[in-house]
Every structure is written in structure tokens, then in C-alpha cells.
Scaffold this motif. Structure first.
Motif, short mmCIF file in Angstrom:
data_model
loop_
_atom_site.label_atom_id
_atom_site.label_comp_id
_atom_site.label_asym_id
_atom_site.label_seq_id
_atom_site.Cartn_x
_atom_site.Cartn_y
_atom_site.Cartn_z
N LEU A 254 -5.41 0.76 0.63
CA LEU A 254 -4.12 -0.51 1.13
C LEU A 254 -3.17 -0.40 -0.18
O LEU A 254 -3.63 -1.85 -0.47
CB LEU A 254 -3.74 -1.33 2.30
CG LEU A 254 -4.75 -1.50 3.83
CD1 LEU A 254 -5.02 -2.66 4.54
CD2 LEU A 254 -3.76 -0.51 4.44
N ILE A 255 -1.76 -0.65 -0.09
CA ILE A 255 -0.74 -1.66 -0.82
C ILE A 255 0.51 -1.95 0.33
O ILE A 255 0.62 -1.75 0.85
CB ILE A 255 0.55 -0.39 -1.23
CG1 ILE A 255 -1.10 0.55 -2.68
CG2 ILE A 255 0.77 -1.03 -2.20
CD1 ILE A 255 -0.07 2.15 -2.86
N VAL A 256 0.04 -3.23 -0.66
CA VAL A 256 0.69 -5.30 0.08
C VAL A 256 1.89 -5.22 -1.18
O VAL A 256 1.14 -5.73 -1.88
CB VAL A 256 -0.11 -6.14 0.36
CG1 VAL A 256 0.37 -6.29 1.40
CG2 VAL A 256 -1.61 -5.17 1.58
N GLN A 257 3.09 -5.40 -0.06
CA GLN A 257 4.06 -5.80 -0.87
C GLN A 257 4.77 -6.15 0.01
O GLN A 257 6.09 -5.79 0.40
CB GLN A 257 5.22 -4.52 -0.76
CG GLN A 257 6.51 -5.24 -2.41
CD GLN A 257 7.49 -4.28 -1.96
OE1 GLN A 257 7.12 -3.10 -1.59
NE2 GLN A 257 8.05 -3.83 -3.66
N ASN A 258 3.86 -7.50 0.49
CA ASN A 258 5.26 -9.15 1.20
C ASN A 258 3.92 -10.53 0.62
O ASN A 258 2.97 -9.48 1.73
CB ASN A 258 5.03 -8.32 3.22
CG ASN A 258 5.35 -9.14 3.77
OD1 ASN A 258 5.28 -10.17 3.69
ND2 ASN A 258 5.68 -8.99 5.21
#
Length: 351
Positions: A254-258
Motif C-alpha cells: 500500500l502507498i498512502v498519500q493522505n
């Protein structure tokens, strides 16, 4: 009786008092304060000693009239849906701190008035220049910025930066680096949990560029990538992850930008039977404090808010001095590996 605005009260020393005390002309005191003419060291020291002794404070309005400079810059920061206020304030604090080093104050403009609000601020004598945040790819403020008489710098990059001055993290490369890291560990299917839908709908540059970097890197590394907006709040995050794994059970990275979703993501994954990093690796694009305070500590590409804010003010000050500056300054991302990423287990490797 209160003295008229802009005038010193009767007990406040004036520039005439300083001149009389130092035994010099009023113009000499003015030149010492403005630095516009060379004054002998002996005379300068005598004037400064009189200023300290009398407690004289030059009137800001008078200084502005004399120099035609307000020593104030505007930070146009519209507070919109989907913005992460703690992160935004890191940028604002960096701007304020750096501006003070240049002897400038900052006027914070938070109303979302678009070009009209920008024109209103720039048309006044209150500010010398403008910093603009939350920049969209097709930002309606850009044509006006090219026309304004006052210098400006954008914290963010529109699709066409011609004739502008912009500074930002290279978010395209940041998204690319996250996928490259996961691919290097052996992950074959990854997902981007991006900014809230409202941020994408506005065409905000950083969100779209990160997503483009993720998609590009996935193609180059032979990785399948799913990209999803992610709303704020634990309930929304849980629903997003539940739907993701229902449709793509083999996602192992997973890549999380939040930033607001980081905590809920880490809390929800174990509840869905997925351990970090044994079953799912997590990489974030977020400021270092978010990554370091998470449990487990997050592998992350930091958003260097302080450096970007500092660069923006420095570029604006250089423009005040009629220096040539680049149209676009992109800070290169750096990925710090921590505890939240590992090679996938055979069950979660996406094979």
C-alpha cells in the motif's frame, strides 16, 4: 485624547528628537535607518546610541512610504475540502519563519476567492509580493499571476509553468520511488490510497502527479497498480480497504498519500486480518513526524514542508532584488526505509 492614527503620541520620541539628541540633521537619522546613503561610522554610532537611549521606533507607515515597500508578503492559502491542515500549517510556519529572517511579515489569506481574491490582495499597498499554495494543474489564478505587477511564487506547479516561479517536491518522482521500493522487495500488486476525491476533482497538482508517478513506475517494474482516492476518517478508510481487498485480495503493498488516513490504515489492516509488514507493506508520502510516530514506524517519502517554504520565500526575495530565478524548482524525494515494509510472504506475494 488619542492622537490621530499614524502619528506618535506626545510622549513618544520622534525622528526630530533623535536628530537633536545626536546633534545631526533629521536627514542623517533617516539615512542611518534606511541605509540609502553612506554615513561615517562615528556619526552612525552616535545616532544609534540616541535611538536606543530615547527608545525611538520608526513608524512602519512612514518607512513604507519612504521605501515604497511594505515589508509584508501575502501567503494565499485557501482552506478547501480535503486539505490536511496540520501539514498545511507546517508550510505556513516555514514561510513565516523565513520571512522574518528577511525582515518581512506575512499576511495570511485563507478565503477561497480565486483570481478575484488574488487581484484584491495584490492591488493594495499592503504587500510587496505573493506566495500561492494549493496549486491546481489548470489553476485559474495562473493567468493573473503572469500579469501582476507584484512578484509571486507558487508552492506547487501548474501544468504550464511558463513565466511563473514555482517550487515543490517532485511528487511524480515520489510516487515512482514508492513503487520502485515495493517492487524491489518483490511485491507484484500494489495500491495507492490517495488524497480525498475533492482534491483530485479540483485538479490539485501534487495528487495527480503522485498518481501518475505510481502508474508509470508500475509499468516499468512489471507491477499491477490500483489507484483509489481515500476519504478522511476511520469509517471511510475501513470501507476503502474492505472494498480494495474484496476486489484485489492479492494486493501486498500500500502507498498512502493522505496524512489523515495513515493512522486509520494502520489500525484497520490488523482488524482485516492483515499484519504490517508481514502481510501488507505500507509506504507513505507524508512529513517525517507522521512516519516516525506511527506504529510500526513507516517507510516514507517525506514532504519537506520547511525546505519548500524556505525556498519559496527565498525565491520571492530574489525577485524583489530583480535577480533571475528558475521557473520551476523541484526538490528530489528521498525514501527512508523503516519498519512497515518487507518482502511479501508467499501467501501475499500476488502470485
Amino acid at each position: 485624547m488619542t492622537p490621530p492614527r499614524g502619528r506618535p503620541s506626545p510622549d513618544q520620541p520622534t525622528i526630530t528628537d533623535v536628530a537633536r539628541h545626536a546633534g545631526v540633521a533629521v536627514s542623517t537619522v533617516s539615512y542611518v535607518l534606511s541605509g540609502k546613503r553612506a554615513i561615517s561610522e562615528v556619526t552612525r554610532n552616535r545616532v544609534l546610541a540616541s535611538i536606543r537611549l530615547l527608545g525611538y521606533h520608526p513608524h512602519a507607515g512612514a518607512r513604507a512610504l519612504a521605501s515604497r515597500r511594505a515589508n509584508v508578503i501575502a501567503l494565499v492559502l485557501p482552506l478547501r475540502a480535503g486539505m490536511q491542515v496540520p501539514v498545511v500549517m507546517q508550510f505556513a510556519m516555514a514561510v513565516v519563519t523565513t520571512a522574518r529572517r528577511f525582515d518581512h511579515d506575512v499576511l495570511l489569506v485563507t478565503s477561497d476567492e480565486g483570481p478575484a481574491g488574488l487581484r484584491r490582495v495584490a492591488a493594495t499597498a499592503l504587500v510587496d509580493g505573493v506566495l500561492v499554495m494549493d496549486v491546481e494543474l489548470d489553476d485559474p489564478r495562473v493567468p493573473l499571476l503572469r500579469e501582476l505587477a507584484r512578484p509571486s511564487v507558487l508552492i506547487g506547479v501548474p501544468a504550464d509553468a511558463t513565466g511563473l516561479t514555482c517550487v515543490d517536491l517532485d511528487f511524480h518522482r515520489a510516487g515512482w520511488a514508492c513503487v520502485a521500493h515495493l517492487a524491489g522487495l518483490g511485491h507484484r500488486r500494489v495500491a495507492l490510497l490517495g488524497a480525498p476525491t475533492a482534491v483530485y476533482d479540483r485538479g490539485t497538482g501534487f495528487a495527480h502527479r503522485t498518481r501518475a508517478g505510481v502508474v508509470e513506475a508500475a509499468g516499468e517494474h512489471g507491477v499491477d497498480a490500483v489507484t483509489l482516492p481515500c476519504e478522511e476518517g476511520a469509517v471511510a478508510v475501513r470501507q476503502t480497504l474492505t472494498d480494495l481487498f474484496a476486489h484485489h485480495p492479492d494486493v501486498s503493498g500500500l502507498i498512502v498519500q493522505n496524512e489523515a488516513a495513515v493512522g486509520p490504515v494502520l489500525a484497520t489492516l490488523p482488524a482485516l486480518g492483515r499484519r504490517v509488514p508481514q502481510d501488507v507493506s505500507v509506504v507513505a508520502v507524508c512529513p517525517d513526524p507522521f512516519a516516525e510516530q506511527a506504529s510500526p514506524m513507516l517507510t516514507a517519502v517525506p514532504v519537506p514542508a520547511e525546505e519548500i517554504g524556505t525556498q519559496a520565500v527565498s525565491l520571492l526575495m530574489r525577485k524583489f532584488g530583480d535577480e533571475a530565478v528558475p521557473e520551476v524548482t523541484l526538490l528530489q524525494p528521498r525514501l527512508t526505509v523503516r519498519d512497515s515494509t518487507a518482502s511479501p510472504t508467499p501467501a501475499g506475494a500476488g502470485r
